[in-house]
Enzyme design. Structure first.
Site, PDB file in Angstrom:
ATOM      1  N   ARG A  72       9.874 -37.803  31.208  1.00 16.81           N
ATOM      2  CA  ARG A  72       9.241 -37.612  32.345  1.00 16.81           C
ATOM      3  C   ARG A  72       9.906 -37.852  33.567  1.00 16.81           C
ATOM      4  NH1 ARG A  72       3.050 -39.469  34.504  1.00 16.81           N
ATOM      5  NH2 ARG A  72       3.181 -38.480  36.694  1.00 16.81           N
ATOM      6  N   ARG A  79       4.072 -32.402  34.411  1.00 13.89           N
ATOM      7  CA  ARG A  79       4.789 -33.375  33.646  1.00 13.89           C
ATOM      8  C   ARG A  79       4.839 -33.345  32.134  1.00 13.89           C
ATOM      9  NH1 ARG A  79       0.021 -36.291  35.641  1.00 13.89           N
ATOM     10  NH2 ARG A  79       0.687 -34.971  37.385  1.00 13.89           N
ATOM     11  N   ASP A 109       1.966 -37.929  30.508  1.00 19.56           N
ATOM     12  CA  ASP A 109       1.285 -38.726  31.431  1.00 19.56           C
ATOM     13  C   ASP A 109       0.573 -39.611  30.738  1.00 19.56           C
ATOM     14  OD1 ASP A 109       0.553 -39.856  34.047  1.00 19.56           O
ATOM     15  OD2 ASP A 109      -0.896 -38.496  34.241  1.00 19.56           O
TER      16      ASP A 109
END
Length: 280
Positions: A195, A204, A207
């Site tokens: 990330r 992303r 997360d």
């Protein structure tokens, strides 16, 4: 398992109002509706002394500014931690507080460790999304015990909409890490999985968000728990409903079922959250 218990009693008539600056946090001043009274100061003093006793440390090494005792809309009291400190008996993920007044302020604080009840939200919209979630779960087993995992749902992006759709789920874990130590581990896992933080709400690979740490309420420069926007995010609420429908939000005191119904009504009226987000 109960890991701490403390109580305290304060004679309200003997309270010096000049103690306000030492005892009260900014959050407690803002939470008070109206003039700061001796009764209010005495209550917060008794609650904080009770909490420090429940840690089995007393005031030594602690500060009245480390914690805030706030009132919900119904008048009940909850603890907001600005610094989390384990009890001498270990980690806790639930705090219960009680306060009564007459000519004295009576306070009791109890700390408890319940297995699980720490919930992590997982999201991904880049690369091989299913594999990303599986890899994140595998890495979570290295730092905690996984208690339950929700089904994976697909949702439209939130906040920044011009990006691919997300896969989301929620995992319940049992951990002996403190909240901030857990956050550090989650950030490490995100970094290891590639990330890169470029823009808020942007795409992303993975997360990982701490949604709830038992019924604790934490607020410091690095961490806010419960998640600050939990009740508006279907990709958190729906998986939580699946694995913990009766879990109670520690501030609003609403169950996941109640939060889901409210969000569903609000979102459907505004034509939000497509992709069958409301269907099981």
């Amino acid at each position: 398992m109960i890991v701490g218990l403390g109580n305290d009693i304060v004679d309200i008539s003997r309270v010096d109002e000049r103690l306000e600056k030492r005892i009260l946090t900014e959050e407690e001043r803002e939470n008070k509706d109206g003039k700061i009274t001796k009764e209010y100061i005495a209550g917060r003093f008794a609650l904080k002394e009770s909490y420090f006793k429940a840690l089995y440390t007393g005031i030594s090494g602690n500060s009245f500014q480390d914690i805030s005792f706030l009132n919900r809309r119904d008048g009940s009291v909850f603890l907001m931690l600005h610094k989390y400190k384990p009890s001498k008996n270990g980690i806790y993920n639930f705090v219960y507080a009680s306060l009564s007044h007459d000519s004295f302020a009576y306070a009791t604080v109890l700390l408890e460790k319940i297995e699980g009840k720490v919930f992590i939200g997982i999201g991904t919209n880049l690369g091989k999304r299913e594999e990303n979630i599986q890899k994140a779960l595998e890495k979570l087993t290295e730092i905690s015990k996984i208690v339950s995992v929700s089904n994976i749902i697909e949702t439209e992006p939130y906040g920044k909409t011009d990006q691919p759709t997300f896969l989301n789920c929620v995992v319940e874990i049992d951990t002996n890490l403190t909240p901030n130590a857990l956050l550090e581990e989650l950030l490490r896992i995100e970094k290891e999985m590639g990330r890169i933080r470029i823009e808020k709400w942007g795409p992303r690979v993975i997360d990982l968000d701490i949604l709830f740490y038992g019924n604790l309420v934490l607020k410091n420069e690095n961490l806010t728990v419960p998640h600050y926007d939990f009740e508006n995010r279907i990709f958190f609420v729906k998986p939580m409903l699946e694995i913990a429908p009766d879990f109670v939000h520690p501030i609003s005191l609403k169950t996941m079922s109640e939060i889901f119904d409210e969000l569903k009504s609000k979102s459907l009226n505004n034509n939000m959250h497509p992709l069958n987000s409301w269907e099981f």
